[in-house]
Design a protein around this motif. Structure first.
Motif, PDB file in Angstrom:
ATOM      1  N   ILE A   1       0.825  -1.198   0.000  1.00  0.00           N
ATOM      2  CA  ILE A   1       0.000   0.000   0.000  1.00  0.00           C
ATOM      3  C   ILE A   1       0.871   1.266   0.000  1.00  0.00           C
ATOM      4  CG2 ILE A   1      -0.335   0.538   2.456  1.00  0.00           C
ATOM      5  CD1 ILE A   1      -3.314   0.528   1.991  1.00  0.00           C
ATOM      6  N   ILE A   2       2.191   1.078   0.075  1.00  0.00           N
ATOM      7  CA  ILE A   2       3.101   2.227   0.209  1.00  0.00           C
ATOM      8  C   ILE A   2       3.007   3.176  -0.987  1.00  0.00           C
ATOM      9  CG2 ILE A   2       5.546   2.923   0.323  1.00  0.00           C
ATOM     10  CD1 ILE A   2       6.041   0.458   2.092  1.00  0.00           C
ATOM     11  N   SER A   3       2.952   2.632  -2.205  1.00  0.00           N
ATOM     12  CA  SER A   3       2.924   3.536  -3.374  1.00  0.00           C
ATOM     13  C   SER A   3       1.620   4.331  -3.422  1.00  0.00           C
ATOM     14  CB  SER A   3       3.146   2.747  -4.669  1.00  0.00           C
ATOM     15  OG  SER A   3       2.114   1.801  -4.848  1.00  0.00           O
ATOM     16  N   LEU A   4       0.524   3.728  -2.960  1.00  0.00           N
ATOM     17  CA  LEU A   4      -0.746   4.463  -2.890  1.00  0.00           C
ATOM     18  C   LEU A   4      -0.648   5.598  -1.860  1.00  0.00           C
ATOM     19  CD1 LEU A   4      -3.769   4.948  -3.435  1.00  0.00           C
ATOM     20  CD2 LEU A   4      -4.286   3.109  -1.805  1.00  0.00           C
ATOM     21  N   LEU A   5      -0.058   5.287  -0.699  1.00  0.00           N
ATOM     22  CA  LEU A   5       0.109   6.321   0.335  1.00  0.00           C
ATOM     23  C   LEU A   5       0.940   7.479  -0.210  1.00  0.00           C
ATOM     24  CD1 LEU A   5       0.772   4.272   3.629  1.00  0.00           C
ATOM     25  CD2 LEU A   5      -1.395   5.042   2.641  1.00  0.00           C
ATOM     26  N   GLU A   6       2.014   7.139  -0.927  1.00  0.00           N
ATOM     27  CA  GLU A   6       2.864   8.197  -1.486  1.00  0.00           C
ATOM     28  C   GLU A   6       2.089   9.092  -2.444  1.00  0.00           C
ATOM     29  OE1 GLU A   6       6.140   5.974  -3.044  1.00  0.00           O
ATOM     30  OE2 GLU A   6       7.261   6.038  -1.145  1.00  0.00           O
ATOM     31  N   LYS A   7       1.247   8.458  -3.267  1.00  0.00           N
ATOM     32  CA  LYS A   7       0.463   9.259  -4.215  1.00  0.00           C
ATOM     33  C   LYS A   7      -0.512  10.181  -3.498  1.00  0.00           C
ATOM     34  CE  LYS A   7       0.914   6.632  -8.413  1.00  0.00           C
ATOM     35  NZ  LYS A   7       0.335   5.685  -9.363  1.00  0.00           N
ATOM     36  N   ILE A   8      -1.167   9.660  -2.467  1.00  0.00           N
ATOM     37  CA  ILE A   8      -2.111  10.508  -1.719  1.00  0.00           C
ATOM     38  C   ILE A   8      -1.363  11.654  -1.046  1.00  0.00           C
ATOM     39  CG2 ILE A   8      -3.727  10.588   0.233  1.00  0.00           C
ATOM     40  CD1 ILE A   8      -4.433   7.646  -0.410  1.00  0.00           C
ATOM     41  N   ASN A   9      -0.216  11.325  -0.453  1.00  0.00           N
ATOM     42  CA  ASN A   9       0.525  12.345   0.286  1.00  0.00           C
ATOM     43  C   ASN A   9       1.215  13.372  -0.622  1.00  0.00           C
ATOM     44  OD1 ASN A   9      -0.099  11.584   2.980  1.00  0.00           O
ATOM     45  ND2 ASN A   9       1.245   9.805   2.733  1.00  0.00           N
ATOM     46  N   SER A  10       1.257  13.083  -1.920  1.00  0.00           N
ATOM     47  CA  SER A  10       1.806  14.079  -2.849  1.00  0.00           C
ATOM     48  C   SER A  10       0.744  15.101  -3.249  1.00  0.00           C
ATOM     49  CB  SER A  10       2.355  13.382  -4.105  1.00  0.00           C
ATOM     50  OG  SER A  10       1.280  12.979  -4.929  1.00  0.00           O
ATOM     51  N   LEU A  11      -0.508  14.843  -2.880  1.00  0.00           N
ATOM     52  CA  LEU A  11      -1.586  15.790  -3.189  1.00  0.00           C
ATOM     53  C   LEU A  11      -1.584  16.922  -2.157  1.00  0.00           C
ATOM     54  CD1 LEU A  11      -4.383  13.147  -3.891  1.00  0.00           C
ATOM     55  CD2 LEU A  11      -3.119  14.459  -5.608  1.00  0.00           C
TER      56      LEU A  11
ATOM     57  N   ILE B   1      -8.324  -0.383   4.744  1.00  0.00           N
ATOM     58  CA  ILE B   1      -8.867   0.787   5.420  1.00  0.00           C
ATOM     59  C   ILE B   1      -7.799   1.872   5.432  1.00  0.00           C
ATOM     60  CG2 ILE B   1      -8.283  -0.179   7.691  1.00  0.00           C
ATOM     61  CD1 ILE B   1     -10.886   1.144   8.708  1.00  0.00           C
ATOM     62  N   LEU B   2      -8.177   3.027   4.939  1.00  0.00           N
ATOM     63  CA  LEU B   2      -7.239   4.163   4.913  1.00  0.00           C
ATOM     64  C   LEU B   2      -7.898   5.346   5.589  1.00  0.00           C
ATOM     65  CD1 LEU B   2      -6.568   2.705   1.920  1.00  0.00           C
ATOM     66  CD2 LEU B   2      -5.108   4.718   1.785  1.00  0.00           C
ATOM     67  N   HIS B   3      -7.158   6.019   6.449  1.00  0.00           N
ATOM     68  CA  HIS B   3      -7.632   7.272   7.027  1.00  0.00           C
ATOM     69  C   HIS B   3      -6.855   8.414   6.388  1.00  0.00           C
ATOM     70  CE1 HIS B   3      -9.324   5.138  10.814  1.00  0.00           C
ATOM     71  NE2 HIS B   3     -10.104   5.029   9.772  1.00  0.00           N
ATOM     72  N   VAL B   4      -7.616   9.325   5.791  1.00  0.00           N
ATOM     73  CA  VAL B   4      -7.000  10.420   5.040  1.00  0.00           C
ATOM     74  C   VAL B   4      -7.552  11.756   5.542  1.00  0.00           C
ATOM     75  CG1 VAL B   4      -6.582  11.396   2.751  1.00  0.00           C
ATOM     76  CG2 VAL B   4      -6.893   8.915   3.005  1.00  0.00           C
TER      77      VAL B   4
ATOM     78  N   ARG C   1      -6.782  12.193  -9.974  1.00  0.00           N
ATOM     79  CA  ARG C   1      -7.877  13.077 -10.389  1.00  0.00           C
ATOM     80  C   ARG C   1      -8.152  14.145  -9.337  1.00  0.00           C
ATOM     81  NH1 ARG C   1     -12.247   8.656 -12.087  1.00  0.00           N
ATOM     82  NH2 ARG C   1     -13.650  10.298 -11.346  1.00  0.00           N
ATOM     83  N   LEU C   2      -7.635  13.927  -8.131  1.00  0.00           N
ATOM     84  CA  LEU C   2      -7.843  14.924  -7.070  1.00  0.00           C
ATOM     85  C   LEU C   2      -6.757  16.001  -7.059  1.00  0.00           C
ATOM     86  CD1 LEU C   2      -8.964  12.564  -4.174  1.00  0.00           C
ATOM     87  CD2 LEU C   2     -10.389  13.907  -5.710  1.00  0.00           C
ATOM     88  N   LYS C   3      -5.827  15.865  -7.997  1.00  0.00           N
ATOM     89  CA  LYS C   3      -4.752  16.870  -8.093  1.00  0.00           C
ATOM     90  C   LYS C   3      -5.306  18.144  -8.722  1.00  0.00           C
ATOM     91  CE  LYS C   3      -0.504  15.378  -9.131  1.00  0.00           C
ATOM     92  NZ  LYS C   3       0.493  14.741 -10.003  1.00  0.00           N
TER      93      LYS C   3
ATOM     94  N   VAL D   1     -15.255  15.606   0.680  1.00  0.00           N
ATOM     95  CA  VAL D   1     -16.376  15.047  -0.078  1.00  0.00           C
ATOM     96  C   VAL D   1     -15.917  14.563  -1.451  1.00  0.00           C
ATOM     97  CG1 VAL D   1     -18.608  15.609  -1.149  1.00  0.00           C
ATOM     98  CG2 VAL D   1     -18.117  16.338   1.204  1.00  0.00           C
ATOM     99  N   ARG D   2     -14.969  15.285  -2.075  1.00  0.00           N
ATOM    100  CA  ARG D   2     -14.446  14.841  -3.372  1.00  0.00           C
ATOM    101  C   ARG D   2     -13.771  13.475  -3.256  1.00  0.00           C
ATOM    102  NH1 ARG D   2     -13.767  20.017  -4.617  1.00  0.00           N
ATOM    103  NH2 ARG D   2     -11.768  20.235  -3.563  1.00  0.00           N
ATOM    104  N   LEU D   3     -12.941  13.307  -2.229  1.00  0.00           N
ATOM    105  CA  LEU D   3     -12.267  12.025  -2.013  1.00  0.00           C
ATOM    106  C   LEU D   3     -13.293  10.932  -1.687  1.00  0.00           C
ATOM    107  CD1 LEU D   3      -9.851  10.170  -1.601  1.00  0.00           C
ATOM    108  CD2 LEU D   3      -9.598  11.101   0.720  1.00  0.00           C
ATOM    109  N   LEU D   4     -14.233  11.271  -0.809  1.00  0.00           N
ATOM    110  CA  LEU D   4     -15.273  10.312  -0.411  1.00  0.00           C
ATOM    111  C   LEU D   4     -16.024   9.796  -1.631  1.00  0.00           C
ATOM    112  CD1 LEU D   4     -17.060   8.957   1.756  1.00  0.00           C
ATOM    113  CD2 LEU D   4     -18.336  11.099   1.945  1.00  0.00           C
ATOM    114  N   ASN D   5     -16.442  10.688  -2.496  1.00  0.00           N
ATOM    115  CA  ASN D   5     -17.224  10.282  -3.665  1.00  0.00           C
ATOM    116  C   ASN D   5     -16.392   9.495  -4.671  1.00  0.00           C
ATOM    117  OD1 ASN D   5     -19.472  11.411  -2.509  1.00  0.00           O
ATOM    118  ND2 ASN D   5     -19.337  13.333  -3.637  1.00  0.00           N
ATOM    119  N   LEU D   6     -15.115   9.860  -4.821  1.00  0.00           N
ATOM    120  CA  LEU D   6     -14.224   9.085  -5.687  1.00  0.00           C
ATOM    121  C   LEU D   6     -14.119   7.648  -5.164  1.00  0.00           C
ATOM    122  CD1 LEU D   6     -12.072   9.038  -8.053  1.00  0.00           C
ATOM    123  CD2 LEU D   6     -10.362   9.444  -6.266  1.00  0.00           C
TER     124      LEU D   6
END
Lengths: 197, 197
Positions: free
Chosen positions: A32-42, A104-107, A194-196, A116-121
């Motif tokens: 899950i590390i690469s996903l975390l990195e992508k989220i944290n780059s936003l 499960i991810l907490h963001v 898409r959230l960028k 809400v944008r993240l939630l709906n995605l």
């Protein structure tokens, strides 16, 4: 009304320090590390905790007594019947359960609009149990979660209630759930940019 | 930013009309009606859907295929072994599951502050999976939900994978979960008036 937006950058810095430490200490699920990195780059999000989903064999004194629960086996991937049997053999007392948990991810999000944008995605990509977990002055937390789950009692107090054939069958179902939620994680990693903006 | 506060009274009227109709048609779980009435008597909240929690036996073509799932038995209370066996006997094809679901209530709140007050009250009373389910211009929905849950595969394609003794044991665990979540519902009904103001 709520001050989470004002506190966002400060909280983010703390969380990223915690994540770096967790990475060094190998406490983050590898897949899950690469996903975390992508989220944290936003710019408007940061992760505060995560699990990539798991199959486990757990012993607990009573239902819901997580404090005294012990994992006899835990895997963030598909499992073989043999390794599950090995874990079950370690059972000695309390209730014995076979469990599947979705990722499960907490963001944390900067604003309610971002949340809400993240939630709906996430909901759109199959993480149907996603929600806004908490709103406080300090933090606004989105929980990304899917529906895959099993809670199967296997025995108690050293006694097994099911036979090996049954365990083989539930392992097959659990593995199909793992394949399903891993697929959703991949889609999320593809789509998160898409959230960028 | 979001317009749910402006739309609150209009949405509330629609929801209350729907509830009245559901009550007349006996589509509301009886043991939760007095709680719904108490929530709906509060100025800043209204309920949009609810389930008082349940034990069920379900047949589904494949995991997660809720569209084609069929309930062979469903109870909003503790169950007897006999009635569960009766339901299981109706199984003919697909996957057969024994399920427990915690109570679930969807409550619209007037403002985000109101939503967070309800969320924190519910979590404090043991409804630990409570969350803010959705935020849109029309509605701001709090989901009140607890942790009790079982997902036990029992068989497939007409074949049973477990014996009656096993079913007796999982029925006992399920009944203890029902007692636990009914207790939480009672506490919620006692404490909900703290949100009056």
């Amino acid at each position: 009304m709520f001050l989470y937006t004002e506190n966002f950058d400060e909280q983010r810095e703390k969380a990223m320090e915690g994540l770096r430490k967790a990475l060094v200490e190998n406490r983050v699920d590898e897949d899950i590390i690469s996903l975390l990195e992508k989220i944290n780059s936003l710019e408007n999000y940061f992760t505060t905790s995560s699990c990539s989903g798991r199959i486990s064999v757990m012993e607990m004194p009573d239902f819901g007594d997580k404090v005294n629960a012990v994992w006899l086996g835990k895997w963030h991937r598909e499992v073989e019947l043999g390794e599950v049997i090995e874990a079950i053999k370690k059972h000695s007392s309390g209730q014995l359960w076979f469990l599947v948990r979705s990722p499960i991810l907490h963001v944390s999000a900067r604003t309610m609009g971002d949340a809400v944008r993240l939630l709906n995605l996430a909901i759109g990509l199959g993480f149907k149990y996603s929600n806004i977990k908490s709103v406080s002055h300090k933090k606004l937390v989105v929980e990304i979660r899917s529906t895959e789950r099993m809670d199967v009692p296997l025995g108690a107090d050293g006694e097994l209630w099911v036979d090996e054939e049954y365990i083989e069958r539930i392992v097959a179902i659990a593995n199909s759930q793992v394949r399903r939620f891993k697929g959703k994680l991949e889609k999320l990693e593809e789509e998160i940019e898409r959230l960028k903006e």
